[in-house]
Design an enzyme around this catalytic site. Structure first.
Site, PDB file in Angstrom:
ATOM      1  N   ARG A  53       0.954  -1.119   0.136  1.00  0.00           N
ATOM      2  CA  ARG A  53       0.102  -0.108   0.102  1.00  0.00           C
ATOM      3  C   ARG A  53       0.738   1.224  -0.040  1.00  0.00           C
ATOM      4  O   ARG A  53       1.966   1.233  -0.013  1.00  0.00           O
ATOM      5  CB  ARG A  53      -0.963   0.039   1.192  1.00  0.00           C
ATOM      6  N   GLY A  54       0.283   2.356   0.048  1.00  0.00           N
ATOM      7  CA  GLY A  54       1.187   3.713  -0.189  1.00  0.00           C
ATOM      8  C   GLY A  54       1.186   3.907  -1.811  1.00  0.00           C
ATOM      9  O   GLY A  54       1.672   2.792  -2.558  1.00  0.00           O
ATOM     10  N   ALA A  55       0.994   5.157  -2.063  1.00  0.00           N
ATOM     11  CA  ALA A  55       0.686   5.523  -3.475  1.00  0.00           C
ATOM     12  C   ALA A  55       1.962   5.077  -4.321  1.00  0.00           C
ATOM     13  O   ALA A  55       1.832   4.466  -5.488  1.00  0.00           O
ATOM     14  CB  ALA A  55       0.456   6.865  -3.602  1.00  0.00           C
ATOM     15  N   ARG A  90      -7.476   0.041  -6.845  1.00  0.00           N
ATOM     16  CA  ARG A  90      -7.692   0.840  -5.874  1.00  0.00           C
ATOM     17  C   ARG A  90      -7.518   2.393  -6.500  1.00  0.00           C
ATOM     18  O   ARG A  90      -6.842   2.674  -7.418  1.00  0.00           O
ATOM     19  CB  ARG A  90      -6.484   0.982  -4.760  1.00  0.00           C
ATOM     20  N   GLN A 203      -2.392   2.477  10.054  1.00  0.00           N
ATOM     21  CA  GLN A 203      -0.991   2.326   9.409  1.00  0.00           C
ATOM     22  C   GLN A 203       0.196   3.168  10.325  1.00  0.00           C
ATOM     23  O   GLN A 203       1.225   2.998  10.147  1.00  0.00           O
ATOM     24  CB  GLN A 203      -1.010   3.105   8.197  1.00  0.00           C
ATOM     25  N   ASP A 244      -1.947  10.905  -1.705  1.00  0.00           N
ATOM     26  CA  ASP A 244      -2.187  10.066  -2.982  1.00  0.00           C
ATOM     27  C   ASP A 244      -2.654  10.488  -4.004  1.00  0.00           C
ATOM     28  O   ASP A 244      -2.414   9.889  -5.213  1.00  0.00           O
ATOM     29  CB  ASP A 244      -3.304   9.096  -2.334  1.00  0.00           C
ATOM     30  N   ASN A 254      -5.159  12.625   0.900  1.00  0.00           N
ATOM     31  CA  ASN A 254      -4.364  11.576   1.919  1.00  0.00           C
ATOM     32  C   ASN A 254      -5.370  10.873   2.997  1.00  0.00           C
ATOM     33  O   ASN A 254      -6.476  11.189   2.867  1.00  0.00           O
ATOM     34  CB  ASN A 254      -3.343  12.307   2.534  1.00  0.00           C
ATOM     35  N   LYS A 255      -4.632  10.013   3.513  1.00  0.00           N
ATOM     36  CA  LYS A 255      -5.517   8.952   4.390  1.00  0.00           C
ATOM     37  C   LYS A 255      -6.599  10.118   5.176  1.00  0.00           C
ATOM     38  O   LYS A 255      -6.334  10.782   5.802  1.00  0.00           O
ATOM     39  CB  LYS A 255      -4.617   8.272   5.360  1.00  0.00           C
TER      40      LYS A 255
HETATM   41  C1  MRU Z   1       4.019   8.192   0.216  1.00  0.00           C
HETATM   42  S1  MRU Z   1       2.433   7.567   0.400  1.00  0.00           S
HETATM   43  C2  MRU Z   1       1.369   8.643   0.724  1.00  0.00           C
HETATM   44  C3  MRU Z   1       0.029   8.062   0.671  1.00  0.00           C
HETATM   45  O1  MRU Z   1      -0.050   7.007  -0.049  1.00  0.00           O
HETATM   46  C4  MRU Z   1      -0.133   7.905   2.458  1.00  0.00           C
HETATM   47  O2  MRU Z   1      -0.061   8.728   3.075  1.00  0.00           O
HETATM   48  C5  MRU Z   1      -1.459   7.044   2.454  1.00  0.00           C
HETATM   49  O3  MRU Z   1      -2.379   7.563   2.662  1.00  0.00           O
HETATM   50  C6  MRU Z   1      -1.571   5.503   2.208  1.00  0.00           C
HETATM   51  O4  MRU Z   1      -2.669   5.076   2.118  1.00  0.00           O
HETATM   52  P1  MRU Z   1      -3.115   3.341   2.118  1.00  0.00           P
HETATM   53  O5  MRU Z   1      -4.294   3.222   2.388  1.00  0.00           O
HETATM   54  O6  MRU Z   1      -2.246   2.662   3.570  1.00  0.00           O
HETATM   55  O7  MRU Z   1      -2.476   2.806   0.640  1.00  0.00           O
END
Ligand code: MRU
Length: 370
Positions: A53-55, A90, A203, A244, A254-255
């Site tokens: 996960r993470g963009a 996603r 996370q 993201d 973002n999250k």
């Molecule tokens: C460098 S990662 C930036 C974002 O992807 C991060 O802050 C985030 O919100 C991740 O969400 P996730 O749902 O864990 O994929």
């Protein structure tokens, strides 16, 4: 990033030279396990189930997913099917679409016989570039931390609040929001990080605390609602988060919960920085609230929590009253007006059309290929 003294990226090729190995992030922080992905379907599952996960890491995994698909069948139809399968995993992180567009651009005009090698090479290039972009974000963000450190009594730590995980685990290496923190720590600046636990999937508590701890960065996990209180009492010097998807006008998705941190930071005069590599910018949109698709995830992520039980087993328990429904929007949008500055691989800029266009004139004028 080093785990037990050994350097790891978050994605690499297996010894057989073709399968793609990732760290299973659903098992952290209690188990460090890797998974070898052998097909585009497995890569798509890994993204969907948040093994990765993470963009930026989602984009890198999808790129390798296309390479795995080409290994099985390098026809035009198989290429399009893989792009569609991976693209549907996603919706919010634009890095996914960016990486897939790049794979299509690298492969579509090639004869099928040349596609496997080219796909692996392109996926590897995306990974190597991500490492360089994140490292550069770290270098541009470091002076912002150093400036605050210079105003503090010697030895007093700079207190940084972060939300979710935008570190090494969310990218191929270094991270975005955490890259300046790692470089500042390595430069000897005393740092302390307030880590939002980041419900529902935690996370922050599970991943950010794990990787900061592995690197020796002092950190304290707080419940998501504690940030405003800490800011009111002068215990947060700055906020750095990832994103993201960032619009051409500087709105950032973002999250879920990031927006509330930005509001609290604004109300308390705390600088609120967003760190991002350029593949996270969606140049085709400017209104984040209207145009960024927000992923809605399963209610079970809200109704249940998982953690390490006293007997050493990882278990899931229900925390919501039986019969109650649960909503689970996974991201929110922070409007550009609440963002102090964006930290990118090319430097720090205002969260605005002009700020981004000044740093990225080449990309801003072209728009995103999707
Ligand atoms: C460098 S990662 C930036 C974002 O992807 C991060 O802050 C985030 O919100 C991740 O969400 P996730 O749902 O864990 O994929």
């Amino acid at each position: 990033m080093k785990i037990n003294g050994q350097h790891y990226r978050t994605i690499w090729l297996a010894q057989d030279g073709w399968r793609v190995v990732v760290i299973d992030q659903t098992r952290l922080p209690f188990r460090f396990e890797t998974v070898a992905l052998g097909s585009a379907e497995q890569a798509a599952d890994a993204i969907r189930s948040m093994v990765v996960r993470g963009a930026p890491l989602i984009g890198a995994t999808a790129a390798y997913g296309v390479a795995l698909a080409m290994r099985a069948d390098a026809s035009d139809a198989a290429l399009e099917a893989a792009l569609a399968l991976l693209g549907a995993t996603r919706p919010t992180a634009v890095n996914l679409r960016w990486a897939l567009a790049r794979m299509r651009g690298a492969l579509a005009s090639l004869p099928a016989t040349a596609r496997v090698g080219a796909a692996y090479a392109e996926a590897a290039a995306i990974c190597d570039e991500d490492v360089a972009l994140c490292r550069a974000i770290g270098e541009h963000g470091l002076p912002l931390i150093a400036e605050i450190a210079a105003r503090k009594p010697v030895g007093e730590p700079v207190n940084i609040l972060t939300h979710c995980n935008a570190g090494w685990l969310a990218t191929v290496d270094w991270g975005t929001a955490l890259a300046p923190i790692y470089l500042a720590h390595d430069a000897g600046i005393p740092i302390h990080v307030w880590v939002d636990e980041t419900r529902p999937r935690n996370q922050g508590a599970a991943l950010t605390a794990y990787e900061l701890g592995s690197h020796g960065v002092p950190n304290t996990v707080i419940v998501d609602n504690a940030g405003g209180h800490l800011m009111q009492h002068g215990q947060v010097d700055l906020v750095i988060v990832g994103t993201d998807r960032t619009t051409a006008a500087g709105d950032v998705a973002n999250k879920i919960g990031t927006y509330l941190k930005a509001l609290a930071a604004h109300d308390n005069g705390v600088p609120f920085y967003v760190a991002l590599p350029s593949p996270t910018i969606d140049w085709s949109i400017s209104d984040g609230l209207a145009d960024i698709p927000i992923e809605e995830r399963a209610a079970r992520e809200v109704t249940h929590l998982s953690g390490l039980a006293d007997d050493g087993e990882v278990r899931s328990v229900r925390v919501v009253a039986p019969g109650s429904g649960a909503a689970n929007p996974a991201f929110d949008v922070t409007p550009a007006r609440l963002v102090t500055k964006l930290i990118t691989e090319r430097g720090v800029c205002a969260a605005s059309v002009e700020g981004l266009a000044q740093l990225f004139p080449d990309l801003a004028s072209r728009g995103t290929v999707v």
